[in-house]
Motif scaffolding. Structure first.
Motif, PDB file in Angstrom:
ATOM      1  N   LEU A   6       4.111  -4.170   3.184  1.00 26.87           N
ATOM      2  CA  LEU A   6       4.908  -3.239   2.908  1.00 26.87           C
ATOM      3  C   LEU A   6       4.088  -1.842   2.687  1.00 26.87           C
ATOM      4  CD1 LEU A   6       7.999  -2.244   2.253  1.00 26.87           C
ATOM      5  CD2 LEU A   6       7.438  -2.856  -0.183  1.00 26.87           C
ATOM      6  N   LEU A   7       4.469  -0.778   3.244  1.00 29.28           N
ATOM      7  CA  LEU A   7       3.797   0.375   3.164  1.00 29.28           C
ATOM      8  C   LEU A   7       4.745   1.523   2.509  1.00 29.28           C
ATOM      9  CD1 LEU A   7       1.460   2.537   3.579  1.00 29.28           C
ATOM     10  CD2 LEU A   7       2.503   2.712   5.778  1.00 29.28           C
ATOM     11  N   LEU A   8       4.554   1.830   1.453  1.00 31.36           N
ATOM     12  CA  LEU A   8       5.308   3.055   0.783  1.00 31.36           C
ATOM     13  C   LEU A   8       4.925   4.597   1.289  1.00 31.36           C
ATOM     14  CD1 LEU A   8       5.227   1.915  -3.003  1.00 31.36           C
ATOM     15  CD2 LEU A   8       6.925   1.265  -1.158  1.00 31.36           C
ATOM     16  N   VAL A   9       5.595   5.127   2.165  1.00 33.26           N
ATOM     17  CA  VAL A   9       5.245   6.303   2.726  1.00 33.26           C
ATOM     18  C   VAL A   9       5.738   7.518   1.826  1.00 33.26           C
ATOM     19  CG1 VAL A   9       5.434   7.963   4.717  1.00 33.26           C
ATOM     20  CG2 VAL A   9       5.177   5.410   5.083  1.00 33.26           C
ATOM     21  N   VAL A  10       4.957   8.137   1.246  1.00 29.92           N
ATOM     22  CA  VAL A  10       5.493   9.178   0.102  1.00 29.92           C
ATOM     23  C   VAL A  10       4.923  10.395   0.348  1.00 29.92           C
ATOM     24  CG1 VAL A  10       5.217   9.686  -2.547  1.00 29.92           C
ATOM     25  CG2 VAL A  10       5.288   7.160  -1.625  1.00 29.92           C
ATOM     26  N   GLY A  11       5.959  11.509   0.340  1.00 25.00           N
ATOM     27  CA  GLY A  11       5.660  12.600   0.587  1.00 25.00           C
ATOM     28  C   GLY A  11       4.905  13.246   1.900  1.00 25.00           C
ATOM     29  N   THR A  12       5.045  12.826   2.829  1.00 19.97           N
ATOM     30  CA  THR A  12       4.438  13.097   4.221  1.00 19.97           C
ATOM     31  C   THR A  12       5.654  13.102   5.299  1.00 19.97           C
ATOM     32  OG1 THR A  12       2.722  12.600   5.791  1.00 19.97           O
ATOM     33  CG2 THR A  12       3.790  10.746   4.668  1.00 19.97           C
ATOM     34  N   SER A  13       5.384  14.194   6.015  1.00 24.20           N
ATOM     35  CA  SER A  13       6.250  14.174   7.193  1.00 24.20           C
ATOM     36  C   SER A  13       5.864  13.183   8.664  1.00 24.20           C
ATOM     37  CB  SER A  13       6.119  15.845   7.701  1.00 24.20           C
ATOM     38  OG  SER A  13       4.892  16.225   8.034  1.00 24.20           O
TER      39      SER A  13
ATOM     40  N   ASP B 108       4.606  12.867 -11.968  1.00 23.07           N
ATOM     41  CA  ASP B 108       5.234  11.811 -12.019  1.00 23.07           C
ATOM     42  C   ASP B 108       4.865  10.726 -10.679  1.00 23.07           C
ATOM     43  OD1 ASP B 108       6.051  12.316 -14.382  1.00 23.07           O
ATOM     44  OD2 ASP B 108       8.259  12.574 -13.694  1.00 23.07           O
ATOM     45  N   THR B 109       4.625  11.408  -9.714  1.00 20.78           N
ATOM     46  CA  THR B 109       4.397  10.438  -8.378  1.00 20.78           C
ATOM     47  C   THR B 109       3.033   9.871  -8.650  1.00 20.78           C
ATOM     48  OG1 THR B 109       5.794  11.734  -6.875  1.00 20.78           O
ATOM     49  CG2 THR B 109       4.056  10.642  -6.028  1.00 20.78           C
ATOM     50  N   HIS B 110       2.124  10.744  -9.150  1.00 22.35           N
ATOM     51  CA  HIS B 110       0.839  10.235  -9.205  1.00 22.35           C
ATOM     52  C   HIS B 110       0.566   9.253 -10.395  1.00 22.35           C
ATOM     53  CE1 HIS B 110       0.328  14.432  -7.734  1.00 22.35           C
ATOM     54  NE2 HIS B 110      -0.439  13.650  -6.743  1.00 22.35           N
ATOM     55  N   TYR B 111       1.289   9.350 -11.386  1.00 18.59           N
ATOM     56  CA  TYR B 111       1.178   8.329 -12.552  1.00 18.59           C
ATOM     57  C   TYR B 111       1.932   7.182 -12.216  1.00 18.59           C
ATOM     58  CZ  TYR B 111      -0.784  12.152 -15.449  1.00 18.59           C
ATOM     59  OH  TYR B 111      -1.672  13.025 -16.047  1.00 18.59           O
ATOM     60  N   ALA B 112       2.928   7.417 -11.500  1.00 17.49           N
ATOM     61  CA  ALA B 112       3.767   5.994 -11.236  1.00 17.49           C
ATOM     62  C   ALA B 112       2.914   5.175 -10.325  1.00 17.49           C
ATOM     63  CB  ALA B 112       5.131   6.409 -10.607  1.00 17.49           C
ATOM     64  N   LEU B 113       2.338   5.946  -9.334  1.00 18.96           N
ATOM     65  CA  LEU B 113       1.673   5.104  -8.428  1.00 18.96           C
ATOM     66  C   LEU B 113       0.282   4.455  -9.123  1.00 18.96           C
ATOM     67  CD1 LEU B 113       1.648   7.085  -5.170  1.00 18.96           C
ATOM     68  CD2 LEU B 113       2.809   5.184  -5.331  1.00 18.96           C
TER      69      LEU B 113
ATOM     70  N   LEU C 163       0.892  -1.230  -0.038  1.00 20.19           N
ATOM     71  CA  LEU C 163      -0.090   0.072  -0.043  1.00 20.19           C
ATOM     72  C   LEU C 163       0.996   1.298   0.091  1.00 20.19           C
ATOM     73  CD1 LEU C 163      -2.547  -1.229   2.729  1.00 20.19           C
ATOM     74  CD2 LEU C 163      -3.192  -0.516   0.351  1.00 20.19           C
ATOM     75  N   ALA C 164       0.379   2.522  -0.440  1.00 17.06           N
ATOM     76  CA  ALA C 164       1.061   3.947  -0.200  1.00 17.06           C
ATOM     77  C   ALA C 164       0.286   4.797   0.594  1.00 17.06           C
ATOM     78  CB  ALA C 164       1.253   4.270  -1.654  1.00 17.06           C
ATOM     79  N   LEU C 165       0.944   5.406   1.224  1.00 19.97           N
ATOM     80  CA  LEU C 165       0.457   6.546   2.181  1.00 19.97           C
ATOM     81  C   LEU C 165       1.132   7.760   1.751  1.00 19.97           C
ATOM     82  CD1 LEU C 165      -1.014   7.723   4.816  1.00 19.97           C
ATOM     83  CD2 LEU C 165       1.006   6.934   5.917  1.00 19.97           C
ATOM     84  N   THR C 166       0.314   8.674   0.963  1.00 21.71           N
ATOM     85  CA  THR C 166       0.825   9.854   0.291  1.00 21.71           C
ATOM     86  C   THR C 166       0.341  11.072   1.246  1.00 21.71           C
ATOM     87  OG1 THR C 166      -1.302  10.313  -1.179  1.00 21.71           O
ATOM     88  CG2 THR C 166       0.814   8.565  -1.597  1.00 21.71           C
ATOM     89  N   GLY C 167       1.214  12.171   1.008  1.00 23.21           N
ATOM     90  CA  GLY C 167       1.140  13.524   1.921  1.00 23.21           C
ATOM     91  C   GLY C 167       1.118  14.670   1.034  1.00 23.21           C
ATOM     92  N   ALA C 168       1.287  15.784   1.359  1.00 21.31           N
ATOM     93  CA  ALA C 168       1.221  16.782   0.559  1.00 21.31           C
ATOM     94  C   ALA C 168       2.497  16.836  -0.481  1.00 21.31           C
ATOM     95  CB  ALA C 168       1.151  18.219   1.548  1.00 21.31           C
ATOM     96  N   GLY C 169       3.847  16.101   0.166  1.00 20.02           N
ATOM     97  CA  GLY C 169       4.877  16.306  -0.572  1.00 20.02           C
ATOM     98  C   GLY C 169       4.828  15.552  -1.909  1.00 20.02           C
ATOM     99  N   ALA C 170       3.859  14.584  -1.960  1.00 18.59           N
ATOM    100  CA  ALA C 170       3.488  13.894  -3.337  1.00 18.59           C
ATOM    101  C   ALA C 170       2.871  14.939  -4.431  1.00 18.59           C
ATOM    102  CB  ALA C 170       2.484  12.848  -3.124  1.00 18.59           C
ATOM    103  N   SER C 171       2.523  16.163  -4.025  1.00 18.30           N
ATOM    104  CA  SER C 171       1.834  17.131  -5.012  1.00 18.30           C
ATOM    105  C   SER C 171       2.362  18.313  -5.124  1.00 18.30           C
ATOM    106  CB  SER C 171       0.513  17.404  -4.587  1.00 18.30           C
ATOM    107  OG  SER C 171      -0.609  16.234  -4.434  1.00 18.30           O
ATOM    108  N   THR C 172       3.546  18.492  -4.691  1.00 22.56           N
ATOM    109  CA  THR C 172       4.442  19.704  -4.877  1.00 22.56           C
ATOM    110  C   THR C 172       4.936  19.830  -6.185  1.00 22.56           C
ATOM    111  OG1 THR C 172       6.539  18.568  -3.970  1.00 22.56           O
ATOM    112  CG2 THR C 172       5.123  19.836  -2.490  1.00 22.56           C
ATOM    113  N   GLU C 173       5.323  18.870  -6.967  1.00 18.34           N
ATOM    114  CA  GLU C 173       5.768  18.938  -8.158  1.00 18.34           C
ATOM    115  C   GLU C 173       4.666  19.256  -9.319  1.00 18.34           C
ATOM    116  OE1 GLU C 173       8.265  15.368  -9.267  1.00 18.34           O
ATOM    117  OE2 GLU C 173       9.001  15.407  -7.236  1.00 18.34           O
ATOM    118  N   SER C 174       3.266  19.339  -8.795  1.00 19.23           N
ATOM    119  CA  SER C 174       2.233  19.759  -9.349  1.00 19.23           C
ATOM    120  C   SER C 174       1.958  21.233  -9.134  1.00 19.23           C
ATOM    121  CB  SER C 174       0.810  18.983  -9.059  1.00 19.23           C
ATOM    122  OG  SER C 174       1.226  17.738  -9.555  1.00 19.23           O
TER     123      SER C 174
END
Length: 248
Positions: free
Chosen positions: A182-189, A84-89, A21-32
């Motif tokens: 396995l948890l992918l923690v993406v772009g969160t503090s 790219d983060t959103h598309y890759a996930l 699974l993935a857990l995403t936060g605001a850092g996943a969207s900064t490149e947008s």
């Protein structure tokens, strides 16, 4: 361990895990082009009393001030495009390597990128509603008037504010994580409660975030690189191989 070795190790962990699974936060969207909340230089809440500005109490006390502040950055969210983060996930989900995404983000970019299995633990910006009579409207209604046209009550977004209870998606996410290997923690503090307690439910985790998190010492791997780069590099290894959740 250099970057390529870490990518190879992450690919191995994903292949080895039965449920990812993935857990995403605001850092996943900064490149947008959407600012995150707590980075020192560009964070939206940097030096600001977030509990006051983004609370249910603030909305009720001064709805005009509340919406004057929030509508500006909500407009950025609604006009943004996936990166790219959103598309890759989304690709990892489509090829069967990712069961789904638990997201703190309200911007809807995971859906725009093609992800289907989502748990929006902080709500979303698709609609607003009247807490008094229950009427629901498109979010754009708030730009015209924040009062309910039927009963005159203050409309509010389907976003979790400080002082709100957590939505159903949060409790569903807790249950889904009970089997996560396995948890992918993406772009969160991992600083916002109670979402910052979710990683403890996963057997293993990998953290992809520019800044340190309280969970770094518990992670199998920690990446400080762009999440778009890391996840795109992973998909190059996995996208051509059907994963355990692949459906034709």
């Amino acid at each position: 361990m250099n970057y390529q070795q870490k990518i190879d190790q992450l690919v191995h962990l994903i292949k080895e895990a039965g449920q990812v699974l993935a857990l995403t936060g605001a850092g996943a969207s900064t490149e947008s082009g959407i600012p995150d909340f707590r980075s020192k230089e560009s964070g939206l809440w940097n030096g600001m009393p977030v509990e006051e500005l983004a609370s249910i109490r603030a909305l009720r006390k001064d709805p005009q001030k509340f919406y004057d502040f929030h509508l500006r950055w909500w407009e950025v969210c609604l006009g943004a495009k996936p990166n790219d983060t959103h598309y890759a996930l989304a690709k990892l989900e489509q090829t069967g390597w990712l069961l789904g995404i638990i997201t703190q983000n309200i911007d809807g970019l995971h859906q725009k990128a093609g992800s289907r299995h989502l748990w929006e633990v902080h709500g979303h910006l698709r609609t607003c509603y009247c807490p008094q009579c229950g009427q629901e409207f498109a979010i754009n209604r708030l730009k015209e008037d924040y009062l309910c046209p039927d009963c005159g009550w203050i409309l509010r977004p389907r976003v979790v504010l400080f002082g709100d209870p957590m939505p159903k998606d949060y409790f569903v996410a807790e249950k889904v994580l009970s089997g996560c290997q396995l948890l992918l923690v993406v772009g969160t503090s991992l600083q916002v409660h109670p979402v910052n307690t979710l990683p403890q439910r996963a057997r293993r985790m990998v953290i992809i975030n520019h800044e340190p998190t309280p969970w770094d010492s518990s992670a199998e791997l920690v990446f400080r690189e762009s999440s778009g780069k890391v996840l795109t590099d992973i998909t190059k290894h996995l996208a051509h191989i059907p994963g355990p959740y692949f459906i034709k």
